[in-house]
Design a protein around this motif. Structure first.
Motif, PDB file in Angstrom:
ATOM      1  N   SER A 127       0.850  -1.187   0.000  1.00 44.90           N
ATOM      2  CA  SER A 127       0.000   0.000   0.000  1.00 44.90           C
ATOM      3  C   SER A 127       0.887   1.239   0.000  1.00 44.90           C
ATOM      4  CB  SER A 127      -0.899   0.008   1.236  1.00 44.90           C
ATOM      5  OG  SER A 127      -1.656   1.199   1.299  1.00 44.90           O
ATOM      6  N   CYS A 128       0.458   2.297  -0.699  1.00 43.09           N
ATOM      7  CA  CYS A 128       1.279   3.494  -0.789  1.00 43.09           C
ATOM      8  C   CYS A 128       0.418   4.737  -0.596  1.00 43.09           C
ATOM      9  CB  CYS A 128       2.012   3.560  -2.128  1.00 43.09           C
ATOM     10  SG  CYS A 128       0.941   3.517  -3.580  1.00 43.09           S
ATOM     11  N   SER A 129       1.083   5.833  -0.219  1.00 44.11           N
ATOM     12  CA  SER A 129       0.397   7.105  -0.029  1.00 44.11           C
ATOM     13  C   SER A 129       1.373   8.227  -0.319  1.00 44.11           C
ATOM     14  CB  SER A 129      -0.112   7.210   1.409  1.00 44.11           C
ATOM     15  OG  SER A 129      -0.796   8.436   1.598  1.00 44.11           O
ATOM     16  N   PRO A 130       0.928   9.307  -0.999  1.00 43.49           N
ATOM     17  CA  PRO A 130       1.838  10.430  -1.273  1.00 43.49           C
ATOM     18  C   PRO A 130       2.412  10.984   0.024  1.00 43.49           C
ATOM     19  CG  PRO A 130      -0.212  10.671  -2.498  1.00 43.49           C
ATOM     20  CD  PRO A 130      -0.420   9.551  -1.531  1.00 43.49           C
ATOM     21  N   ALA A 131       3.718  11.273   0.041  1.00 35.88           N
ATOM     22  CA  ALA A 131       4.378  11.700   1.273  1.00 35.88           C
ATOM     23  C   ALA A 131       4.900  13.129   1.184  1.00 35.88           C
ATOM     24  CB  ALA A 131       5.522  10.744   1.614  1.00 35.88           C
ATOM     25  N   VAL A 132       5.844  13.393   0.254  1.00 32.60           N
ATOM     26  CA  VAL A 132       6.460  14.720   0.211  1.00 32.60           C
ATOM     27  C   VAL A 132       6.784  15.126  -1.226  1.00 32.60           C
ATOM     28  CG1 VAL A 132       7.532  14.481   2.492  1.00 32.60           C
ATOM     29  CG2 VAL A 132       8.814  13.817   0.457  1.00 32.60           C
ATOM     30  N   PHE A 144       2.683  16.284   2.183  1.00 31.13           N
ATOM     31  CA  PHE A 144       1.292  16.214   1.762  1.00 31.13           C
ATOM     32  C   PHE A 144       0.378  16.028   2.965  1.00 31.13           C
ATOM     33  CE2 PHE A 144       3.354  14.542  -2.145  1.00 31.13           C
ATOM     34  CZ  PHE A 144       2.850  15.462  -3.048  1.00 31.13           C
ATOM     35  N   PRO A 145      -0.778  16.694   2.963  1.00 29.87           N
ATOM     36  CA  PRO A 145      -1.803  16.333   3.956  1.00 29.87           C
ATOM     37  C   PRO A 145      -2.376  14.961   3.600  1.00 29.87           C
ATOM     38  CG  PRO A 145      -2.678  17.923   2.383  1.00 29.87           C
ATOM     39  CD  PRO A 145      -1.214  17.777   2.060  1.00 29.87           C
ATOM     40  N   ALA A 204      -0.704  24.781  -4.811  1.00 28.49           N
ATOM     41  CA  ALA A 204      -1.094  26.175  -4.565  1.00 28.49           C
ATOM     42  C   ALA A 204      -2.179  26.262  -3.495  1.00 28.49           C
ATOM     43  CB  ALA A 204      -1.568  26.825  -5.864  1.00 28.49           C
ATOM     44  N   ARG A 205      -3.162  25.340  -3.569  1.00 28.08           N
ATOM     45  CA  ARG A 205      -4.238  25.333  -2.565  1.00 28.08           C
ATOM     46  C   ARG A 205      -3.797  24.632  -1.286  1.00 28.08           C
ATOM     47  NH1 ARG A 205      -7.453  23.367  -6.932  1.00 28.08           N
ATOM     48  NH2 ARG A 205      -7.498  21.363  -5.833  1.00 28.08           N
ATOM     49  N   GLY A 206      -2.878  23.684  -1.406  1.00 23.14           N
ATOM     50  CA  GLY A 206      -2.434  22.915  -0.248  1.00 23.14           C
ATOM     51  C   GLY A 206      -3.465  21.919   0.227  1.00 23.14           C
ATOM     52  N   SER A 207      -4.317  21.429  -0.688  1.00 25.76           N
ATOM     53  CA  SER A 207      -5.396  20.528  -0.277  1.00 25.76           C
ATOM     54  C   SER A 207      -5.749  19.547  -1.395  1.00 25.76           C
ATOM     55  CB  SER A 207      -6.643  21.334   0.113  1.00 25.76           C
ATOM     56  OG  SER A 207      -7.114  22.078  -0.995  1.00 25.76           O
TER      57      SER A 207
END
Length: 325
Positions: A127-132, A144-145, A204-207
């Motif tokens: 399993s993976c998730s965006p980190a930085v 990343f949030p 840009a939005r950070g979300s």
């Protein structure tokens, strides 16, 4: 210096400085800090750097390696090297994303304009998730949030999730974006489409935001070893045309079909598709980026009677979006 040079001349001088020198320059005075931090200056500096690198071939290559200690601890090592025959070292880099355990490690899923996107990958459960987002030239990191949860219903509890991530630049809004595609494995509850959720992160939005189900193609499915390739403002994925059939042996409906290239436009945030050349539609191909073009790689079948004729054929799309080219 500002007492002797007009502001427009001073800006042209600063545009030609390397990034590390620019960062030091922000501490000299408030007016320089204000100028250098504007999005217009950043974009102009990027274009100037790219043009200069294209003329001098002064590109940098990121190298990553892993080592194990006697205690079986895993360590990361990173370097930047000049892309030249001498292959000289630019700097050695500190670890941007420390490993939390032997099971979780970083993987690169995209690069663009000198930025590197890393995901945390759990090798045990795959399993993976965006980190930085990492800028190795100036050692800056943006975390990343957590992406919005998907498939939270208990009916999906026993399904395995597949995830794919892509990273690119939206030149229209001067924004970097991440595409996240999550699909359920072996889900035949809805034979008319794959069960897939698509999310988009805007730097840009950070979300994050989730696309509506109607905007997601029925054929789109996450997973596989290939990462989406960023070409011409779009992220490209090799997909399978959806075709539902009944498997008599397993007594269930299944999905299959021929390959095509799905793309996601980072400006409009809309999906589209590009057909594969007729000569490759019956072959197993992988997708890649070749310079500034989209490419398909076809591996040649090994023939023991002709061992020298192996390797692969590379097909490059000369005119973007036109399969015949």
């Amino acid at each position: 210096m500002s007492d002797f040079f007009p502001e427009e001349i001073l800006e042209k001088i600063l545009l030609r400085l390397p990034v590390k020198t620019l960062i030091k320059s922000t501490t000299l005075c408030k007016s320089w800090l204000s100028l250098i931090k504007t999005s217009t200056f950043v974009q102009s500096h990027l274009c100037t750097t790219i043009d200069s690198n294209n003329q001098t071939n002064a590109h940098l290559l990121l190298l990553s390696a892993f080592s194990h200690s006697k205690e079986n601890m895993c360590y990361e090592h990173h370097w930047l090297h000049w892309d030249s025959p001498e292959f000289g070292q630019y700097p050695k880099l500190s670890n941007p994303f420390p490993l939390f355990s032997d099971e979780i490690g970083p993987r690169v899923f995209g690069t663009c304009n000198g930025l590197v996107c890393l995901e945390s990958y759990n090798w045990r459960i795959r399993s993976c998730s965006p980190a930085v987002i990492w800028n190795p030239s100036i050692l800056k990191i943006v975390k990343f949030p957590t992406p919005p949860p998907c498939f939270t219903s208990t009916k999906y509890l026993h399904y395995r999730k597949h995830q794919s991530h892509g990273f690119g630049y939206d030149s229209h809004s001067n924004d970097y974006k991440v595409l996240r595609v999550v699909s359920l494995s072996d889900d035949h509850s809805d034979v008319s489409r794959f069960t897939t959720v698509v999310q988009v992160y805007s730097l840009a939005r950070g979300s994050w935001r989730s696309l509506s189900a109607s905007a997601v193609p029925v054929d789109l499915q996450a997973g596989g070893s290939e990462r989406p390739d960023f070409v011409n403002g779009c992220l490209h994925m090799l997909e399978v045309r959806l075709d539902v059939y009944y498997d008599d042996h397993h007594q269930e409906h299944r999905k299959r079909g021929g390959d095509f290239i799905a793309y996601f436009n980072l400006t409009t945030e809309v999906f589209g598709e590009i057909m594969i050349p007729e000569a490759l539609r019956r072959d197993d191909c992988s997708r890649s980026r070749y310079e500034e073009s989209l490419a398909l790689i076809k591996d040649k079948q090994y023939n023991p009677n002709d061992p020298a004729n192996c390797g692969c054929d590379i097909w490059v799309m000369k005119e973007y979006g036109v399969a015949e080219s």
